[in-house]
Design a protein around this motif. Structure first.
Motif, mmCIF file in Angstrom:
data_model
loop_
_atom_site.group_PDB
_atom_site.id
_atom_site.type_symbol
_atom_site.label_atom_id
_atom_site.label_comp_id
_atom_site.label_asym_id
_atom_site.label_seq_id
_atom_site.Cartn_x
_atom_site.Cartn_y
_atom_site.Cartn_z
ATOM 1 N N MET A 65 0.833 -1.200 0.000
ATOM 2 C CA MET A 65 0.000 0.000 0.000
ATOM 3 C C MET A 65 0.870 1.253 0.000
ATOM 4 N N ARG A 66 1.885 1.260 0.859
ATOM 5 C CA ARG A 66 2.758 2.433 0.929
ATOM 6 C C ARG A 66 3.609 2.560 -0.338
ATOM 7 N N LYS A 67 3.993 1.443 -0.931
ATOM 8 C CA LYS A 67 4.743 1.520 -2.181
ATOM 9 C C LYS A 67 3.864 1.993 -3.331
ATOM 10 N N LEU A 68 2.573 1.678 -3.266
ATOM 11 C CA LEU A 68 1.645 2.204 -4.254
ATOM 12 C C LEU A 68 1.602 3.728 -4.168
ATOM 13 N N ILE A 69 1.530 4.262 -2.962
ATOM 14 C CA ILE A 69 1.510 5.721 -2.803
ATOM 15 C C ILE A 69 2.834 6.317 -3.274
#
Length: 265
Positions: free
Chosen positions: A101-105
């Motif tokens: 999720m954080r890598k998506l952001i």
């Protein structure tokens, strides 16, 4: 021209699509709101959304990515998107917080460096907001609707466009509320079969249209069975399609899905 060249090189550096996402992508047009339903903390959700955003940009669109994060975190998101703060500073609910999720952001931050119109919006009510979550998210998304398509990653039960409740306490989901108000709502829940793959297996992606008999079976057994609602006689009008993630033997799979995050950060 230089920015377009840099963006083109960036897109080339990304992995090829795992499977055909055109049925979802074709409807990502201005004024549309596309829901991707998930069971939280699956890496495949983040990668699917990344692929959709990338493909939409290739088609000349500049989508808004809406996430199930409290809107009180919008300032932290905006600071991260301008690289004036870290993505790690964003308070993401523990139920959905995981590295993909954080890598998506972070990937969205990279895209925004080339395309300023790229944005990430937090639409959830948050724990200190007494409002009904679905009502709150419906209002937020309604206010965002415009000449840029909206892509929403959210829990699958929030994506049902029609539910016949068996209890008076049942309330319409965010997708149903928006559809009832006339917004162009499209819903694509994901389903993982099985929950965990065996050693030597990898995930492959398969799209099932709402008109297919299989879609009705999946809808009633995996979503309607979780809530106090009548089983459906048709999946049409409730969802637009399912994205299935199935386990396949790596040595036999023709469209195996790599489950390692492949975005350089």
């Amino acid at each position: 021209m230089h920015n377009l060249l840099v963006l083109f090189c960036l897109l080339l550096s990304l992995p090829l699509r795992a499977a055909d996402i055109d049925p979802i992508l074709d409807g990502m047009t201005p004024w549309s709101i596309t829901f991707i339903g998930e069971s939280h903390k699956h890496i495949e959700s983040a990668i699917l959304v990344k692929e959709l955003v990338t493909a939409a940009i290739e088609r000349g669109q500049c989508p808004i990515l809406a996430l199930e994060i409290a809107d009180s975190e919008q300032t932290a998101i905006d600071r991260a998107m301008t690289a004036s703060a870290s993505v790690s500073d964003i308070d993401i609910p523990a139920s959905i917080d995981h590295l993909p999720m954080r890598k998506l952001i972070k990937h969205m931050v990279m895209l925004k460096m080339q395309l300023p119109c790229v944005s990430v919006v937090a639409v959830d009510a948050g724990p200190n907001n007494p409002s009904d979550r679905d009502e709150w998210m419906a209002r937020k998304l309604a206010n965002l609707a415009g000449d840029r398509p909206i892509l929403v990653l959210i829990g699958a039960l929030h994506t049902l466009k029609k539910v016949d409740w068996l209890v008076k306490s049942g309330k319409p989901s965010v997708a149903e509320q928006l559809a009832t108000k006339g917004f162009e709502v499209r819903s694509f829940p994901q389903r993982w079969i099985h929950d965990h793959c065996k050693a030597g297996e990898s995930r492959s992606q398969r799209y099932v249209r709402a008109e297919a008999p299989e879609a009705l079976t999946i809808l009633n057994s995996s979503l309607m069975s979780l809530i106090n609602a009548k089983p459906r006689t048709s999946a049409q009008g409730v969802i637009d399609g399912f994205v299935l993630w199935e386990c396949e033997d790596q040595s036999r799979s023709k469209n195996g899905f790599v489950t390692e995050w492949q975005i350089s950060t």
